[in-house]
Design a protein around this motif. Structure first.
Motif, short mmCIF file in Angstrom:
data_model
loop_
_atom_site.label_atom_id
_atom_site.label_comp_id
_atom_site.label_asym_id
_atom_site.label_seq_id
_atom_site.Cartn_x
_atom_site.Cartn_y
_atom_site.Cartn_z
N GLU A 1 0.69 -1.27 -0.01
CA GLU A 1 0.01 0.01 -0.07
C GLU A 1 0.84 1.20 -0.09
O GLU A 1 1.95 1.31 0.63
CB GLU A 1 -0.88 -0.02 1.21
N ALA B 1 3.37 7.28 1.04
CA ALA B 1 3.69 8.72 0.71
C ALA B 1 4.39 8.82 -0.41
O ALA B 1 5.19 7.93 -0.79
CB ALA B 1 4.52 9.57 2.07
N ASN C 1 1.81 13.65 -1.07
CA ASN C 1 0.82 12.97 -0.83
C ASN C 1 0.97 11.89 0.13
O ASN C 1 2.01 11.36 0.02
CB ASN C 1 0.08 12.34 -2.32
N TYR C 2 -0.07 11.82 1.00
CA TYR C 2 -0.04 10.80 2.18
C TYR C 2 -1.25 9.85 2.23
O TYR C 2 -2.18 10.30 1.87
CB TYR C 2 0.22 11.68 3.44
N ALA C 3 -0.90 8.67 2.82
CA ALA C 3 -2.16 7.83 2.85
C ALA C 3 -2.79 8.50 4.23
O ALA C 3 -2.13 9.08 5.02
CB ALA C 3 -1.61 6.48 3.31
N ASP C 4 -4.06 8.18 4.44
CA ASP C 4 -4.78 8.90 5.48
C ASP C 4 -4.26 8.22 6.86
O ASP C 4 -4.24 9.16 7.76
CB ASP C 4 -6.18 8.51 5.47
N SER C 5 -3.78 7.23 7.05
CA SER C 5 -3.62 6.47 8.10
C SER C 5 -2.14 7.02 8.67
O SER C 5 -1.65 6.73 9.72
CB SER C 5 -3.21 5.01 7.69
N LYS D 1 -0.97 10.54 7.68
CA LYS D 1 -0.99 11.88 8.05
C LYS D 1 -0.87 12.37 9.19
O LYS D 1 -1.31 12.13 10.21
CB LYS D 1 -2.32 12.42 7.16
N ASP E 1 1.77 0.09 11.82
CA ASP E 1 2.94 0.42 10.85
C ASP E 1 4.05 -0.68 10.48
O ASP E 1 4.69 -0.27 9.64
CB ASP E 1 3.40 1.70 11.44
#
Length: 115
Positions: A46, A49, A58-62, A64, A89
């Motif tokens: 997945e 960033a 751009n970052y994954a919501d998880s 940020k 993580d």
């Protein structure tokens, strides 16, 4: 083509921090997009960033607010600063380079967050 070498992974307790580095060598084209991805056991890889040549991120919501991606073009290195780490993580973190039709991955570095 480029080659990518990640470093900086390891074992850390929840709430701790790590900084991953990705050294880029070879024929680097611009513009390009550098990114960090991760794969947990039994799960698909997945996005974590990405950062463009123009340093748009751009970052994954998880992640940020906890992770920061950056790049030093003079050193041909991309970083991922990871703070407030959680057990979720945990995974193998891969560096990625994309420019035109080229899509290159590093070998990955293990990050393990203990609770």
């Amino acid at each position: 083509q480029v080659q990518l070498v990640e470093s900086g992974g390891g074992l850390v307790q929840a709430g701790g921090s790590l900084r991953l580095s990705c050294a880029v060598s070879g024929s680097i084209l611009t513009p390009n997009v550098m990114g960090w991805y991760r794969q947990a056991p039994g799960k698909q890889r997945e996005l974590v960033a990405t950062i463009t040549t123009g340093v748009s991120t751009n970052y994954a919501d998880s992640v940020k607010g906890r992770f920061t991606i950056s790049r030093d073009n003079a050193k041909n290195t991309v970083y991922l600063q990871m703070n407030s780490l959680k057990p979720d993580d945990t995974g193998v973190y891969y560096c990625n380079y994309r420019s035109g039709s080229e899509d290159t991955w590093g070998q990955g570095t293990q990050v393990t967050v203990s609770s």
